[in-house]
Design an enzyme around this catalytic site. Structure first.
Site, PDB file in Angstrom:
ATOM      1  N   ASP B 208      36.418  38.182  31.888  1.00 28.67           N
ATOM      2  CA  ASP B 208      36.098  38.907  33.127  1.00 28.67           C
ATOM      3  C   ASP B 208      35.470  40.235  32.716  1.00 28.67           C
ATOM      4  O   ASP B 208      35.358  40.542  31.518  1.00 28.67           O
ATOM      5  CB  ASP B 208      37.356  39.118  33.980  1.00 28.67           C
ATOM      6  CG  ASP B 208      37.033  39.139  35.491  1.00 28.67           C
ATOM      7  OD1 ASP B 208      36.084  39.854  35.890  1.00 28.67           O
ATOM      8  OD2 ASP B 208      37.722  38.439  36.254  1.00 28.67           O
ATOM      9  N   GLY B 234      33.351  40.956  29.488  1.00 30.21           N
ATOM     10  CA  GLY B 234      31.906  40.764  29.518  1.00 30.21           C
ATOM     11  C   GLY B 234      31.432  40.386  30.903  1.00 30.21           C
ATOM     12  O   GLY B 234      32.240  40.219  31.822  1.00 30.21           O
ATOM     13  N   PHE B 236      29.419  37.469  32.913  1.00 28.32           N
ATOM     14  CA  PHE B 236      28.980  36.082  32.664  1.00 28.32           C
ATOM     15  C   PHE B 236      27.514  35.863  33.005  1.00 28.32           C
ATOM     16  O   PHE B 236      26.964  34.813  32.701  1.00 28.32           O
ATOM     17  CB  PHE B 236      29.918  35.028  33.278  1.00 28.32           C
ATOM     18  CG  PHE B 236      30.314  35.209  34.726  1.00 28.32           C
ATOM     19  CD1 PHE B 236      29.364  35.327  35.718  1.00 28.32           C
ATOM     20  CD2 PHE B 236      31.665  35.183  35.090  1.00 28.32           C
ATOM     21  CE1 PHE B 236      29.733  35.442  37.051  1.00 28.32           C
ATOM     22  CE2 PHE B 236      32.045  35.303  36.430  1.00 28.32           C
ATOM     23  CZ  PHE B 236      31.077  35.443  37.408  1.00 28.32           C
ATOM     24  N   HIS B 254      31.407  29.942  44.336  1.00 28.35           N
ATOM     25  CA  HIS B 254      31.153  30.217  45.764  1.00 28.35           C
ATOM     26  C   HIS B 254      30.699  31.658  46.031  1.00 28.35           C
ATOM     27  O   HIS B 254      30.190  31.941  47.112  1.00 28.35           O
ATOM     28  CB  HIS B 254      32.342  29.814  46.647  1.00 28.35           C
ATOM     29  CG  HIS B 254      33.510  30.749  46.665  1.00 28.35           C
ATOM     30  ND1 HIS B 254      34.431  30.742  47.685  1.00 28.35           N
ATOM     31  CD2 HIS B 254      33.926  31.681  45.781  1.00 28.35           C
ATOM     32  CE1 HIS B 254      35.359  31.661  47.430  1.00 28.35           C
ATOM     33  NE2 HIS B 254      35.084  32.237  46.286  1.00 28.35           N
TER      34      HIS B 254
END
Lengths: 345, 345
Positions: B208, B234, B236, B254
């Site tokens: 995360d 980090g 993504f 989502h």
């Protein structure tokens, strides 16, 4: 609405019931926005596909499909081969073009109550109302009744939440034994219209503040019972009550504090002839206060909306009636969370 | 929560279902206020009578009894001989003192979402988000992650809405065939903690944004799996992904628009070894978009919360996975409205 929460949705050791209730405002606000946007009135004119509805309702491309399919999943719309249409219920009750429209209560919930309920925690701590009258001191009805547009919305909302009970009272009370009635705090006149419509031998009065007169008379004329139902303007706290055989108080007693409730019942007793009857209806709470969730939540709505109002059990109401002088009392279920308490003089 | 609306609550020609859904925000906000006031944590310490609870929770005399009895009628509290206590569910999931607490999602709903959903109509018309980032242009996660207190609340909320799915993924996915995993967008670490707790042969990574590290490490240590689960900070979107056998994306896809969803799946595919797997879970919408009301409403929540996010069907997700290169895909139900979509490389 459901009289109580169903047992089957509570299963041990899963958070499903908790999340379903806690995030229940998603489904609720989705329906309130659908009423605001006129989804059901638009579909009552003609079923339609997604692009047509998106255009007619001025929905954004990003939101339209999820919004409409959510209403399908909530069983408020149908969809076959890409064509959306109303369900039987939403066509009957949420098309503004039909006299059976009850969406006024949801319009009011959308425009007023949803936001005011955002301050529920403050109300629970302070005991103070959280609506337009917050911090004022005047009755919430004064502000509401002073603005013709708000008044019309409120009166229509009251019809929405009274329609089912009005039919049940017309069917279940022994009207053959009586000739005249008065609905005290009649609003638009859903109860007088329904009683007079169902029983041609009855004539009745709608009693409410004088500002209500034009809205009442318009509604009663639409229902075709203006030959037997008339309006009487006044304050039920300050003015004398006309003489009739049966006095109905629907969603009235819960607006007021205990002393006001008792005063109203006493005044009703004095106005009735020997052999007359009072019919009180509300979302009457079960005597053990553990089943009628809607009645208990309605009482919290009175906390949000009024300085001292609260909902009550059948036992409570019968005790107040006996104290006022009524000799015989009984409680009868009507429809959904509503019951009536009958008192005979 | 209920996967779909039960048929029995829809009966022809009564407005009950409509009123139940439309006024459903009353029950919802009552539970949200109860979590805010600490009702369940207080009762977890000791069952109590009305005067005691009124004092401990600083409730007003006018509101206390209706509030608590409404929670009884909603099956969120019990009451015997005047003594209130938690239900098994609320004791397990809504006592802040227990690691099984999932109330973070309801705290967030109370503090943020209930109000933002008040602007649903505007969102439906404009396609624009309605939260703290409204009118800004930055990602909502930037504002959220910049404030340590808001961040902690959000991460705890994510645990609340992931707990059930995490257990089902631990039980249903063939973990014996794999040794390492990474939870991409791990938040507090509910999924890594649950997987490592259930399968002693597994070791894993929570990935995360760097700000999440202290909250993650605290939670993982509480769960006693800090020997096998570590944090990797980090983005993504911008940073390379560590190499593991299985990558989990829960309530991540989502949040993003279609191009971002596809980019993430492609990046995950590239990071996995031959034989590796991706596990995507969300409140996956049924392919016919007519049953999973919660999934469709969650998609409207993404409309409120994000610039381009939306929920999707199993069919949608499998198509994106195949486009990214995954050779085999399947959809499996987890718990309540949640399903997982698995892709094998």
């Amino acid at each position: 609405m459901e009289h109580q929460v169903e047992d089957h949705i509570v299963s041990a050791a899963t958070p499903e019931h908790i999340l379903q209730v806690g995030l229940g405002f998603w489904a609720s606000k989705t329906l309130l926005s659908a009423v605001e946007l006129g989804v059901f009135s638009t579909l009552a004119d003609a079923p339609a596909d997604l692009p047509t509805l998106q255009r007619k309702l001025a929905l954004h491309q990003r939101s339209a499909r999820d919004f409409l399919d959510a209403l399908v999943a909530l069983k408020l719309l149908e969809r076959e081969n890409g064509i959306y249409s109303n369900t039987a219920d939403t066509d009957q009750f949420l098309d503004r073009g039909k006299p059976s429209y009850i969406g006024g209560i949801l319009e009011m919930a959308n425009a007023r109550l949803y936001g005011f309920w955002g301050s529920l925690t403050e109300a629970l701590r302070s005991g103070e109302l959280q609506n337009e009258s917050k911090g004022g001191g005047e009755s919430p009805f004064v502000a509401m009744y002073a603005d013709p547009k708000k008044l019309r919305g409120f009166l229509s909302a009251m019809s929405g939440i009274s329609a089912g009970a009005a039919q049940a009272i017309a069917a279940n009370f022994p009207w053959r034994d009586y000739k005249t009635f008065m609905d005290l705090g009649s609003a638009q006149g859903m109860v007088p219209a329904t009683l007079a419509g169902a029983h041609p031998h009855l004539s009745g009065i709608g009693f409410d503040l004088p500002q209500v007169k034009p809205v009442f008379e318009e509604f009663i004329a639409q229902r075709g019972v203006d030959d037997r139902v008339r309006f009487h303007g006044g304050s039920f706290f300050e003015d004398p009550l006309p003489k009739v055989d049966v006095i109905v108080l629907g969603h009235i007693l819960h607006d007021w504090d205990l002393a006001q409730k008792k005063m109203l019942l006493s005044k009703v007793f004095d106005a009735l002839p020997k052999g007359g009857a009072v019919v009180v209806y509300d979302a009457i709470i079960d005597d053990d206060r553990r089943k009628n969730a809607f009645g208990l939540l309605m009482s919290l709505n009175m906390l949000i909306e009024t300085p001292g109002g609260f909902d009550y059990t059948g036992e409570d109401c019968q005790a107040w009636m006996r104290e006022a002088g009524f000799s015989e009392t009984r409680v009868e279920p009507l429809v959904g969370p509503d019951s009536m308490v009958v008192g005979l003089k």
